[in-house]
Design an enzyme around this catalytic site. Structure first.
Site, PDB file in Angstrom:
ATOM      1  N   ASP A 223       0.821  -1.208   0.000  1.00  0.00           N
ATOM      2  CA  ASP A 223       0.000   0.000   0.000  1.00  0.00           C
ATOM      3  C   ASP A 223       0.863   1.269   0.000  1.00  0.00           C
ATOM      4  O   ASP A 223       2.089   1.196  -0.093  1.00  0.00           O
ATOM      5  CB  ASP A 223      -0.928  -0.059   1.232  1.00  0.00           C
ATOM      6  CG  ASP A 223      -2.244   0.673   1.001  1.00  0.00           C
ATOM      7  OD1 ASP A 223      -2.456   1.194  -0.112  1.00  0.00           O
ATOM      8  OD2 ASP A 223      -3.056   0.723   1.933  1.00  0.00           O
ATOM      9  N   HIS A 224       0.197   2.409   0.141  1.00  0.00           N
ATOM     10  CA  HIS A 224       0.835   3.738   0.123  1.00  0.00           C
ATOM     11  C   HIS A 224       2.289   3.756   0.608  1.00  0.00           C
ATOM     12  O   HIS A 224       2.581   3.332   1.718  1.00  0.00           O
ATOM     13  CB  HIS A 224       0.056   4.709   1.013  1.00  0.00           C
ATOM     14  CG  HIS A 224      -1.311   4.984   0.508  1.00  0.00           C
ATOM     15  ND1 HIS A 224      -1.598   6.021  -0.351  1.00  0.00           N
ATOM     16  CD2 HIS A 224      -2.481   4.337   0.720  1.00  0.00           C
ATOM     17  CE1 HIS A 224      -2.888   6.022  -0.628  1.00  0.00           C
ATOM     18  NE2 HIS A 224      -3.450   4.998   0.001  1.00  0.00           N
TER      19      HIS A 224
ATOM     20  N   ASP B  80       3.127   6.290  -3.542  1.00  0.00           N
ATOM     21  CA  ASP B  80       2.231   7.446  -3.437  1.00  0.00           C
ATOM     22  C   ASP B  80       3.054   8.708  -3.177  1.00  0.00           C
ATOM     23  O   ASP B  80       3.339   9.060  -2.049  1.00  0.00           O
ATOM     24  CB  ASP B  80       1.210   7.225  -2.316  1.00  0.00           C
ATOM     25  CG  ASP B  80       0.319   8.443  -2.101  1.00  0.00           C
ATOM     26  OD1 ASP B  80       0.479   9.444  -2.852  1.00  0.00           O
ATOM     27  OD2 ASP B  80      -0.514   8.407  -1.192  1.00  0.00           O
TER      28      ASP B  80
ATOM     29  N   GLU C 145      -0.030   7.260  -7.600  1.00  0.00           N
ATOM     30  CA  GLU C 145      -1.178   8.083  -7.189  1.00  0.00           C
ATOM     31  C   GLU C 145      -1.049   9.512  -7.711  1.00  0.00           C
ATOM     32  O   GLU C 145       0.018  10.110  -7.670  1.00  0.00           O
ATOM     33  CB  GLU C 145      -1.310   8.106  -5.655  1.00  0.00           C
ATOM     34  CG  GLU C 145      -2.436   9.036  -5.176  1.00  0.00           C
ATOM     35  CD  GLU C 145      -3.138   8.585  -3.895  1.00  0.00           C
ATOM     36  OE1 GLU C 145      -3.073   7.392  -3.560  1.00  0.00           O
ATOM     37  OE2 GLU C 145      -3.762   9.442  -3.246  1.00  0.00           O
TER      38      GLU C 145
ATOM     39  N   GLU D  70      -5.144   7.353   7.037  1.00  0.00           N
ATOM     40  CA  GLU D  70      -4.885   5.923   6.974  1.00  0.00           C
ATOM     41  C   GLU D  70      -3.440   5.649   7.315  1.00  0.00           C
ATOM     42  O   GLU D  70      -2.549   6.352   6.863  1.00  0.00           O
ATOM     43  CB  GLU D  70      -5.174   5.383   5.560  1.00  0.00           C
ATOM     44  CG  GLU D  70      -5.025   3.875   5.459  1.00  0.00           C
ATOM     45  CD  GLU D  70      -5.238   3.354   4.033  1.00  0.00           C
ATOM     46  OE1 GLU D  70      -6.102   2.517   3.854  1.00  0.00           O
ATOM     47  OE2 GLU D  70      -4.539   3.816   3.120  1.00  0.00           O
TER      48      GLU D  70
ATOM     49  N   HIS E 201     -10.242   8.094   2.624  1.00  0.00           N
ATOM     50  CA  HIS E 201      -9.976   6.953   3.515  1.00  0.00           C
ATOM     51  C   HIS E 201     -10.856   7.051   4.755  1.00  0.00           C
ATOM     52  O   HIS E 201     -10.988   8.112   5.339  1.00  0.00           O
ATOM     53  CB  HIS E 201      -8.515   6.959   3.974  1.00  0.00           C
ATOM     54  CG  HIS E 201      -7.544   6.570   2.906  1.00  0.00           C
ATOM     55  ND1 HIS E 201      -6.413   7.284   2.655  1.00  0.00           N
ATOM     56  CD2 HIS E 201      -7.533   5.544   2.036  1.00  0.00           C
ATOM     57  CE1 HIS E 201      -5.728   6.710   1.681  1.00  0.00           C
ATOM     58  NE2 HIS E 201      -6.382   5.650   1.284  1.00  0.00           N
TER      59      HIS E 201
ATOM     60  N   HIS F 230      -9.093   4.000  -4.237  1.00  0.00           N
ATOM     61  CA  HIS F 230      -8.795   4.039  -2.795  1.00  0.00           C
ATOM     62  C   HIS F 230      -9.932   4.753  -2.081  1.00  0.00           C
ATOM     63  O   HIS F 230     -10.575   5.629  -2.651  1.00  0.00           O
ATOM     64  CB  HIS F 230      -7.510   4.833  -2.521  1.00  0.00           C
ATOM     65  CG  HIS F 230      -6.267   4.074  -2.832  1.00  0.00           C
ATOM     66  ND1 HIS F 230      -5.369   3.718  -1.870  1.00  0.00           N
ATOM     67  CD2 HIS F 230      -5.780   3.604  -4.000  1.00  0.00           C
ATOM     68  CE1 HIS F 230      -4.372   3.060  -2.426  1.00  0.00           C
ATOM     69  NE2 HIS F 230      -4.590   2.976  -3.723  1.00  0.00           N
ATOM     70  N   GLY F 231     -10.087   4.447  -0.807  1.00  0.00           N
ATOM     71  CA  GLY F 231     -11.039   5.208   0.002  1.00  0.00           C
ATOM     72  C   GLY F 231     -12.475   5.012  -0.445  1.00  0.00           C
ATOM     73  O   GLY F 231     -13.233   5.965  -0.571  1.00  0.00           O
ATOM     74  N   GLY F 232     -12.856   3.763  -0.700  1.00  0.00           N
ATOM     75  CA  GLY F 232     -14.219   3.508  -1.178  1.00  0.00           C
ATOM     76  C   GLY F 232     -15.192   3.138  -0.066  1.00  0.00           C
ATOM     77  O   GLY F 232     -16.391   3.023  -0.317  1.00  0.00           O
TER      78      GLY F 232
ATOM     79  N   ASN G 176      -9.725  -0.710  -2.979  1.00  0.00           N
ATOM     80  CA  ASN G 176      -9.156  -0.993  -1.664  1.00  0.00           C
ATOM     81  C   ASN G 176     -10.241  -1.081  -0.602  1.00  0.00           C
ATOM     82  O   ASN G 176     -11.193  -0.303  -0.611  1.00  0.00           O
ATOM     83  CB  ASN G 176      -8.182   0.116  -1.267  1.00  0.00           C
ATOM     84  CG  ASN G 176      -6.871   0.015  -2.011  1.00  0.00           C
ATOM     85  OD1 ASN G 176      -6.787  -0.620  -3.055  1.00  0.00           O
ATOM     86  ND2 ASN G 176      -5.850   0.637  -1.455  1.00  0.00           N
ATOM     87  N   ILE G 177     -10.050  -2.046   0.281  1.00  0.00           N
ATOM     88  CA  ILE G 177     -10.975  -2.205   1.394  1.00  0.00           C
ATOM     89  C   ILE G 177     -10.154  -2.363   2.665  1.00  0.00           C
ATOM     90  O   ILE G 177      -9.289  -3.223   2.741  1.00  0.00           O
ATOM     91  CB  ILE G 177     -11.878  -3.445   1.191  1.00  0.00           C
ATOM     92  CG1 ILE G 177     -12.633  -3.298  -0.132  1.00  0.00           C
ATOM     93  CG2 ILE G 177     -12.853  -3.603   2.347  1.00  0.00           C
ATOM     94  CD1 ILE G 177     -13.415  -4.515  -0.508  1.00  0.00           C
TER      95      ILE G 177
HETATM   96 ZN   LIG Z   1      -5.327   4.343   0.018  1.00  0.00          ZN
END
Ligand SMILES: [Zn+2]
Length: 358
Positions: A106-107, A141, A171, A179, A224, A263-265, A285-286
């Site tokens: 991730d990030h 990111d 990104e 996050e 997020h 992201h951030g859904g 992403n979850i």
């Molecule tokens: Zn993210």
């Protein structure tokens, strides 16, 4: 599924085939943040149940947690070791579930590049021995930096990653919210929406690298975490407009030249999510929702069995009755796994990622 996509960890051409297939068929793969074998196993259990691929995602903090909070994390040593150990765990067990698994991180912001470097080195070593990278893909990111610097650094890494068949997620714009210790909750709202020109610039720059494979985390109002309804205005039409812009510039037959990720859904309307998928989103992403699900499973287990969990001996069945089978950590952790897997099956349905393995 394309013939190249087989059960187990998917890398290189098979990964690109999988993502292109998702784009064409109109589904997105759940990208799930994990913190240990319980959440990893919940991912694969869910994927087996819903009959689709899954992406297991390690954050820098999640990797450190896997190594253990007491481990020396100088120069991100524990964060690197934990991610590598988690990836190897997935590689050992993924085939037992019969589903394609994408191994991702991730990030990674600029200050965290030593972590990223350590991961790339681990991939290069693994590649020498096995002819493929350890992970499938990594995210960089650098959206805090200027567009030129962001994409300039991404391109340098893309050159190195392309040589060992690693995909890069980059990104543009800023995902709002907070996050893994990075707080973007008070960022200027105009930065929450990526411009088509920026995406096209990145598309050209990264696309010029031989064997490059990449996905774009664009910002279209995504945030997020979970916020009260009305606080987030998602604009998936930004993704549609961007695809049209790139297609026109390139004179391409492909109406969706870019692979997007979301992201951030958490907490988004399913209609917005599916409209984003139509615009070429191939992964969502979850994290927040599965964190809650895992906890909720543990919470419910404790609530149901509370009177059997107050001491080693003694419960409503008798003062001398042992409680070992209730406080065995596997009981509460398994309850967390089951609740997380159930939440992921629902996510797969929202993302139309269920029943796609045939
Ligand atoms: Zn993210």
């Amino acid at each position: 599924m394309p013939a190249s996509v087989k059960p187990g960890v998917v890398t290189g051409k098979a990964l690109v085939d999988l993502l292109q297939h998702a784009k064409k068929e109109g589904f997105a793969i759940p990208g799930v943040n994990i913190v240990g074998t319980n959440s990893i196993n919940a991912c694969m259990e869910a994927a087996k149940k819903y009959g689709g691929p899954i992406m297991v995602t390690f954050s820098k903090g999640g990797g450190q947690f896997i190594a253990g909070k007491a481990a020396d994390n100088s120069d991100d040593a524990a964060s690197i070791a934990g991610c590598v150990a988690g990836a190897k765990h997935v590689r050992e067990v993924a085939k037992l579930y019969g589903v394609p698994v994408v191994l991702h991180t991730d990030h990674c912001q600029k200050a965290w590049l030593p972590w990223f470097d350590g991961l790339i080195e681990a991939n290069e070593e693994y590649y020498k021995e096995h002819g493929e990278p350890l992970f499938s893909s990594h995210m960089l990111d650098l959206s805090e930096e200027s567009l030129e610097e962001n994409i300039g650094i991404c391109k340098q890494y893309m050159e190195r990653m392309a040589k060992i068949d690693l995909l890069l997620e980059f990104e543009l714009g800023v995902t709002g919210g907070e996050e893994d210790g990075v707080d973007n909750s008070d960022v200027d709202s105009s930065r929450l929406y990526t411009q088509p020109e920026e995406v096209y610039y990145a598309y050209k720059e990264l696309g010029s690298v031989p064997n490059a494979a990449f996905t774009c985390a664009a910002s279209f109002g995504n945030v997020h975490g979970v916020y009260a309804p009305g606080n987030v205005e998602l604009k998936p039409e930004i993704l549609h407009n961007t695809q049209a812009y790139i297609q026109e510039k390139e004179g391409s037959d492909d109406s969706k030249p870019m692979l997007f990720v979301f992201h951030g859904g958490s907490g988004s309307d399913v209609k917005d999510i599916q409209y984003a998928i139509e615009a070429g989103v191939v992964k969502m992403n979850i994290d927040t929702d599965t964190q809650w699900a895992f906890w909720d499973g543990v919470r419910e287990y404790e609530a149901t069995n509370r009177e059997y969990l107050q001491g080693q001996i003694g419960n409503p069945d008798g003062a001398d009755k042992p409680n070992k089978k209730y406080y065995d950590p596997r009981m509460s952790l398994r309850a967390g796994e089951e609740a997380m897997a159930a939440r992921l099956c629902q996510a797969a349905e929202d993302l139309k990622c269920n029943g796609v393995l045939n």
